[in-house]
Every structure is written in structure tokens, then in C-alpha cells.
Scaffold this active site. Structure first.
Site, PDB file in Angstrom:
ATOM      1  N   SER A  41      47.454  -3.868 -16.781  1.00  0.00           N
ATOM      2  CA  SER A  41      48.233  -4.506 -15.719  1.00  0.00           C
ATOM      3  C   SER A  41      47.821  -5.947 -15.460  1.00  0.00           C
ATOM      4  O   SER A  41      48.618  -6.740 -14.957  1.00  0.00           O
ATOM      5  CB  SER A  41      48.112  -3.698 -14.426  1.00  0.00           C
ATOM      6  N   HIS A 316      44.640  -7.337  -7.903  1.00  0.00           N
ATOM      7  CA  HIS A 316      45.256  -7.856  -9.124  1.00  0.00           C
ATOM      8  C   HIS A 316      45.600  -9.331  -8.943  1.00  0.00           C
ATOM      9  O   HIS A 316      45.877  -9.780  -7.821  1.00  0.00           O
ATOM     10  CB  HIS A 316      46.536  -7.084  -9.458  1.00  0.00           C
TER      11      HIS A 316
END
Length: 340
Positions: A41, A316
């Protein structure tokens, strides 16, 4: 074989000399290099920009760093063209060489079907493979939630999560190293002449963890049902930072041993970690903005977050973070493949 020697041989093989009618060599024309993107990701993007490609649960997006790198290379006239991006959210190292069941949002009934091993996209004529993977093999996501729960009611200077998980994480290093080495070997076997570039993880936790507000769910805290705000202690954050540094070292060592090129992005992203304020941070914390232009998903974990930051981003990179990584990767690739 030394990296520089391998690159020189590749450049010679991919830049033929063309002769005109008089038999004298004319200006060499750059041969386009095919590029395949592999990873998790942190490569796919997940919530950065618009979704790209067919829906498969991998959540690749338009502002993830591979797309930005591609645009920068085109603008610079570097003859590298992306032929496949098969990065996938949740991917572990072994998912590069084995099939994976994606866990992205909006799955159909029964969940997303399995996607092929990422290495299947790497053909023998590919000239460049970039790889960003590893954290899910510890797994760092599970470790984060363990540390959130362990930190409930604990003082800042204690490390309850480290006490509970250090042994298992320590055991994981050897496995990660072996899996990474085997993965690189399979990629090399699939594309013997390709340059393999691996990308490490960015800076996500500050050197001084006291700057992290334990009550702020846009940093390293979250709302747990029935337990209120849970947060990682400052001491445990320091330990998690050590874990990510150790993983980066493994990636670098294994890449170098395999004759590849490692791109370190820690220094380029330092000072923009998840404990910075909006506009300065290049990494979202546990909760953050939706990223994609859709109705804001409100995750239970982020119910107490400010409006506009209620998506579970779970540490993230945001668009600025991907742009920063793209600069480093594009620079490394341009040094290898620039002509003239």
C-alpha cells in the site's frame, strides 16, 4: 557483479547505434525501457488521488509515487515507460511471488478474488523493476494496534508493547531477510537483464516522540469501542521507529547483495512525520482525510477525529509524502537510464 557494471552493460545493450546511408554512425536513439512496479500500500497509494485500473481491492491511486515518477521521467526525457503496476494494499513479501487476496474497501459479496503473484507481470524483456514491500511481513499494522491497546492508561515513558512483542518482532527479522532475498531472486530470474530498484519506508515517527499528542487520533491514537481513546506510549513509538529502521537496513543489505539499487527515503522525509500538523505532515497517522473525492468514510476507529479526517489511514503517506518519495525514486532511475 557490481551494480555499476551491471548498469553499464544494460545501457550498452539497450542503446544501439544506427547507421545512415554513408555508413557513419548517426546519433543513437534511446530505446524505451519497460518498467514494472511491485509493492504494497505504500506503493499503491490506497487513499491518495483517484482510483486507477480495474477495481480489484488493491487500491492503486493516481497520486501514488509510481504515477508521479512516471510523469517526472517523461518531463525529463528519460526513456522509461511503466508497463504494469501490480502493487497491492496489504501485500507481504511473499505476495510478490504468490497469489494474494486483497482486502480493499467496497469488496463484492464474498470479498475480493485473489490476484496473481505480482512477479507474473515481470517479463524477460523488462528493463526496470521497482519494489516497495516488507512492513506487512512483520506485520507492522498488527503491531500498531497491539501498541494502541497496550498503551491504554500507561505512562509516556513505559514500553508495554515492546515488552509484549519484542521477542516475536526479533524473530521476524530473520524471516523477513530470507523472504526478501528469495523474492529478489525470483524477480531476477523473471527479468535477468532488468535493473532492480527497491524503495525503503519513509520517516513516520519523529526522533523526539514527546512531540506526539497521545490524545490526537490523527497521530498515534485511536478510538476503541468501549475503551475510549487508546494511544501508543512515547517509549513504544521510539521502539517502533527502531523496528522500521531495522527493516530498512534489511532491504538495503539484501538489495545490495542481489546487485540492485536501494533508494533510502528516510532523510528526504524527516521532519514530516505523522506527529506534525496538517500541511507539514507527509504521513497520516491512525486517522486522516479521505484522500479520494468520495463521501467521507467515517471509521469507528476515527469517530472522534475532526471533520474531514475520519478515515482510518493507519500511518500511510499522503500525497505530499508520495511526491517526496517520487523525487528520490525518479532521481535514482534517471541516473541509471538518462541518455545523452
Amino acid at each position: 557483479m557490481r551494480i555499476r557494471t551491471r548498469v553499464a552493460m544494460l545501457a550498452a545493450a539497450m542503446t544501439p547505434v544506427f547507421f545512415g546511408s554513408g555508413g557513419a554512425p548517426s546519433q543513437p536513439r534511446p530505446v524505451e525501457v519497460g518498467w514494472v512496479v511491485l509493492g504494497d500500500s505504500y506503493v499503491a497509494g490506497s487513499f491518495v488521488g483517484d482510483p486507477v485500473g480495474r477495481p480489484d481491492g488493491c487500491e492503486r491511486t493516481s497520486e501514488a509515487y509510481p504515477a508521479v515518477v512516471g510523469r517526472r521521467l517523461r518531463e525529463a526525457g528519460v526513456p522509461v515507460r511503466m508497463v504494469a503496476n501490480v502493487s497491492c494494499g496489504g501485500a507481504r513479501i511473499i505476495d510478490v511471488t504468490e497469489s494474494q487476496r486483497p482486502v480493499g474497501r467496497d469488496a463484492p459479496a464474498g470479498g475480493w478474488p485473489a490476484v496473481p503473484p505480482q512477479v507474473d507481470a515481470v517479463k524477460r524483456d523488462v528493463g526496470l523493476v521497482t519494489i516497495g514491500v516488507g512492513g506487512n511481513s512483520v506485520p507492522l499494522g498488527d503491531l500498531l494496534f497491539t501498541c494502541l491497546r497496550s498503551g491504554i492508561g500507561q505512562p509516556d515513558d513505559t514500553a508495554p508493547c515492546r515488552a509484549a512483542a519484542e521477542e516475536s518482532v526479533g524473530t521476524a527479522y530473520a524471516r523477513v531477510s530470507t523472504e526478501y532475498r528469495n523474492m529478489l531472486a525470483e524477480v531476477r530470474a523473471a527479468a535477468p537483464k532488468a535493473v532492480i530498484v527497491t524503495v525503503g519506508a519513509p520517516s513516520v515517527i519523529p526522533m523526539d516522540t514527546r512531540s506526539c499528542d497521545r490524545g490526537d487520533v490523527t497521530m498515534f491514537a485511536g478510538t476503541l469501542v468501549g475503551q475510549g481513546i487508546a494511544s501508543v506510549t512515547h517509549a513504544d513509538l521510539g521502539w517502533i521507529r527502531e523496528v522500521t529502521e531495522n527493516l530498512n537496513q534489511i532491504y538495503a543489505e539484501q538489495t545490495t547483495s542481489a546487485g540492485g539499487v536501494y533508494v533510502d527515503v528516510v532523510e528526504a522525509t524527516r521532519g514530516h512525520d505523522a506527529c506534525r500538523h496538517r500541511g507539514v505532515k507527509w504521513v497520516e497517522g491512525v486517522c486522516g482525510p479521505p484522500g479520494t473525492p468520495v463521501a467521507e468514510p467515517i471509521d469507528a476507529l476515527c469517530a472522534t477525529a475532526p471533520r474531514g479526517q475520519r478515515r482510518a489511514t493507519v500511518v500511510h503517506p499522503n500525497a505530499q509524502g508520495h511526491a517526496a518519495v517520487a523525487r528520490q525514486v525518479a532521481f535514482a532511475v534517471a541516473r541509471i537510464f538518462r541518455t545523452g
